[in-house]
Design a protein around this motif. Structure first.
Motif, PDB file in Angstrom:
ATOM      1  N   GLU A   1       0.816  -1.213   0.000  1.00  0.00           N
ATOM      2  CA  GLU A   1       0.000   0.000   0.000  1.00  0.00           C
ATOM      3  C   GLU A   1       0.850   1.263   0.000  1.00  0.00           C
ATOM      4  O   GLU A   1       0.409   2.320  -0.446  1.00  0.00           O
ATOM      5  N   ALA A   2       2.093   1.144   0.478  1.00  0.00           N
ATOM      6  CA  ALA A   2       2.990   2.300   0.487  1.00  0.00           C
ATOM      7  C   ALA A   2       3.508   2.629  -0.906  1.00  0.00           C
ATOM      8  O   ALA A   2       4.112   3.694  -1.109  1.00  0.00           O
ATOM      9  N   MET A   3       3.272   1.763  -1.883  1.00  0.00           N
ATOM     10  CA  MET A   3       3.738   2.004  -3.245  1.00  0.00           C
ATOM     11  C   MET A   3       2.724   2.726  -4.112  1.00  0.00           C
ATOM     12  O   MET A   3       3.017   3.085  -5.260  1.00  0.00           O
ATOM     13  N   ARG A   4       1.543   2.984  -3.564  1.00  0.00           N
ATOM     14  CA  ARG A   4       0.464   3.533  -4.381  1.00  0.00           C
ATOM     15  C   ARG A   4       0.851   4.816  -5.111  1.00  0.00           C
ATOM     16  O   ARG A   4       0.542   4.997  -6.291  1.00  0.00           O
ATOM     17  N   ASP A   5       1.521   5.731  -4.468  1.00  0.00           N
ATOM     18  CA  ASP A   5       1.856   7.013  -5.086  1.00  0.00           C
ATOM     19  C   ASP A   5       3.341   7.116  -5.428  1.00  0.00           C
ATOM     20  O   ASP A   5       3.877   8.210  -5.578  1.00  0.00           O
TER      21      ASP A   5
ATOM     22  N   LEU B   1      -2.615  -1.987  -2.390  1.00  0.00           N
ATOM     23  CA  LEU B   1      -3.804  -1.842  -1.561  1.00  0.00           C
ATOM     24  C   LEU B   1      -3.542  -2.499  -0.214  1.00  0.00           C
ATOM     25  O   LEU B   1      -2.928  -3.561  -0.158  1.00  0.00           O
ATOM     26  N   PRO B   2      -4.018  -1.889   0.881  1.00  0.00           N
ATOM     27  CA  PRO B   2      -3.814  -2.544   2.183  1.00  0.00           C
ATOM     28  C   PRO B   2      -4.511  -3.898   2.240  1.00  0.00           C
ATOM     29  O   PRO B   2      -5.525  -4.125   1.571  1.00  0.00           O
TER      30      PRO B   2
ATOM     31  N   ARG C   1      -5.108 -14.283  -3.249  1.00  0.00           N
ATOM     32  CA  ARG C   1      -6.437 -13.845  -2.800  1.00  0.00           C
ATOM     33  C   ARG C   1      -6.275 -12.662  -1.858  1.00  0.00           C
ATOM     34  O   ARG C   1      -5.826 -12.818  -0.723  1.00  0.00           O
ATOM     35  N   HIS C   2      -6.643 -11.474  -2.330  1.00  0.00           N
ATOM     36  CA  HIS C   2      -6.457 -10.246  -1.560  1.00  0.00           C
ATOM     37  C   HIS C   2      -7.802  -9.838  -0.932  1.00  0.00           C
ATOM     38  O   HIS C   2      -8.744  -9.461  -1.643  1.00  0.00           O
ATOM     39  N   PRO C   3      -7.928  -9.917   0.393  1.00  0.00           N
ATOM     40  CA  PRO C   3      -9.222  -9.610   1.033  1.00  0.00           C
ATOM     41  C   PRO C   3      -9.456  -8.107   1.172  1.00  0.00           C
ATOM     42  O   PRO C   3      -8.551  -7.337   1.485  1.00  0.00           O
ATOM     43  N   VAL C   4     -10.715  -7.705   0.937  1.00  0.00           N
ATOM     44  CA  VAL C   4     -11.153  -6.311   1.161  1.00  0.00           C
ATOM     45  C   VAL C   4     -12.523  -6.349   1.823  1.00  0.00           C
ATOM     46  O   VAL C   4     -13.224  -7.366   1.783  1.00  0.00           O
ATOM     47  N   LYS C   5     -12.900  -5.237   2.437  1.00  0.00           N
ATOM     48  CA  LYS C   5     -14.220  -5.100   3.056  1.00  0.00           C
ATOM     49  C   LYS C   5     -14.974  -3.967   2.382  1.00  0.00           C
ATOM     50  O   LYS C   5     -14.437  -2.848   2.273  1.00  0.00           O
TER      51      LYS C   5
END
Length: 407
Positions: free
Chosen positions: A72-76, A300-301, A399-403
């Motif tokens: 997630e730290a690579m997003r920008d 993404l986190p 498998r990347h979990p999100v809510k």
């Protein structure tokens, strides 16, 4: 010196012991080079003994002597991973080396003119600059357990054991030529200046791993710059190998000598470790690992929270040891359907490819995202990876979990 008796039962027992308890190694070995010593108390990497640079929790996940990059730290962040955010893979501790007294010794039966090079001598040689990914062979290891319910040993990386940097240095081919490489040379074996690696009471010596001469002459770099700056201590200062497309172990950090031989070379890092062991492989294990696999990661986190009914632009990166990424697909429904992403600059450099896709979730609750890449050879990330005891080269779609919640 070649590693002796690596096919014997005694070595097999050591390999089995290492696989049982690799995570319970000595937590910190003192690294002494040129009279200087680094201890856990002097290292700045909180939670990771022997790492020099700061490891803020928003950028890294600590794993004993290693530090995993948070995706997630690579997003920008641009194409290259900044030095301060680059993952760290240490067998022991980062040594502090004075470049003024450091030298690289080339020796062995495959050279007509064995010799040493000083730091300034290597900097004075014609240089090359290449964008190359360095990736731990165990990157993605934790998913053998969490996705496939299989037992593995070793550092539980998710996908943050990789980084792409712009490396500058002297071609290893040019340095070998100056040392009089013979036509019958077959292997080169660089060795690091970090402390001896000790596990389960066995001293394996300093990290070293042979490379075929054909690969050494093709594209290997003796690198002294990383992203237009001198190598940081944790990433190999003053000099390291960069071996494109191969597992990270081959890119020896803090290199101090290179043996060149007219007969095959071996070390524990290509006989006992860094090869596949398990039911799907021969009793003595697979051939030593070399080329990396194909993988994808979301920027993404883990367990990210997204608002329902709104468009979200999801970003990620994909890479392959076999060459450029030709396409990436994403699934929002457990793999039932797949959607093509938009690639960003896929033909610029082969290290990795950035991509994005828009998703508007319509139902609240837990969801699973998957990304799979196809490289230029036609290889596609599979739904499942063949198990091996060390957990190397996990290449299945993760498998990347999100809510999804109400906005």
């Amino acid at each position: 010196m070649p590693y002796e008796d690596h096919s014997s039962e005694g070595v097999r027992q050591r390999a089995r012991a290492g696989r049982r308890d690799r995570g319970n190694r000595d937590r910190l070995r003192l690294a002494a080079v040129d009279g200087e010593t680094l201890t856990g108390e002097t290292a700045a990497g909180e939670g990771c003994p022997g790492i020099v640079k700061p490891l803020p929790p928003e950028l890294f996940i600590p794993h004993e002597t290693n530090a995993e990059m948070r995706w997630e730290a690579m997003r920008d962040v641009g194409y290259h991973v900044p030095n301060e955010r680059f993952f760290v893979r240490n067998h022991t501790s980062t040594p502090i080396i004075d470049a003024a007294t450091w030298h690289l010794r080339l020796h062995g039966s495959g050279l007509r003119n064995p010799r040493s090079f000083g730091y300034e001598e290597l900097l004075a040689l014609p240089s090359v600059t290449r964008d190359v990914a360095i990736e731990c062979a165990g990157n993605g290891r934790s998913f053998f357990a969490t996705q496939q319910d299989q037992e593995i040993t070793g550092t539980p990386w998710r996908l943050g054991g990789i980084g792409v940097a712009r490396w500058r240095g002297a071609p290893l081919a040019a340095v070998l030529e100056l040392a009089g490489l013979t036509p019958d040379a077959v292997d080169v074996m660089p060795r690091g200046l970090d402390a001896d690696y000790v596990a389960d009471g066995v001293d394996y010596g300093r990290v070293r791993r042979p490379i075929p001469v054909s690969k050494a002459l093709k594209d290997v770099i003796l690198a002294y710059e990383m992203n237009d700056a001198p190598l940081p201590p944790d990433h190999g200062y003053p000099m390291r190998l960069v071996v494109p497309s191969w597992i990270g172990l081959a890119s020896i950090k803090w290199v101090g000598d290179i043996e060149v031989s007219t007969s095959p070379l071996a070390s524990p890092w290509n006989t006992e470790f860094y090869r596949m062991f398990g039911e799907a492989y021969p009793p003595g294990g697979s051939a030593p690992l070399s080329v990396q696999g194909i993988r994808s990661a979301f920027e993404l986190p883990w367990e990210a929270t997204l608002a329902v009914g709104r468009p979200h632009v999801l970003h990620g990166r994909s890479w392959s040891g076999n060459g450029r990424v030709a396409g990436v697909e994403v699934s929002f429904d457990e793999g039932a359907t797949w959607h093509h992403t938009q690639l960003l600059g896929p033909h610029v450099v082969p290290a990795w490819t950035r991509w994005h896709i828009t998703w508007s979730p319509q139902e609240v609750g837990p969801h699973t995202l998957l990304a799979r890449a196809t490289d230029e050879t036609g290889a596609v990330q599979p739904p499942r990876t063949t198990h091996n005891e060390f957990g190397y080269l996990f290449d299945a779609a993760v498998r990347h979990p999100v809510k999804v919640v109400k906005g």
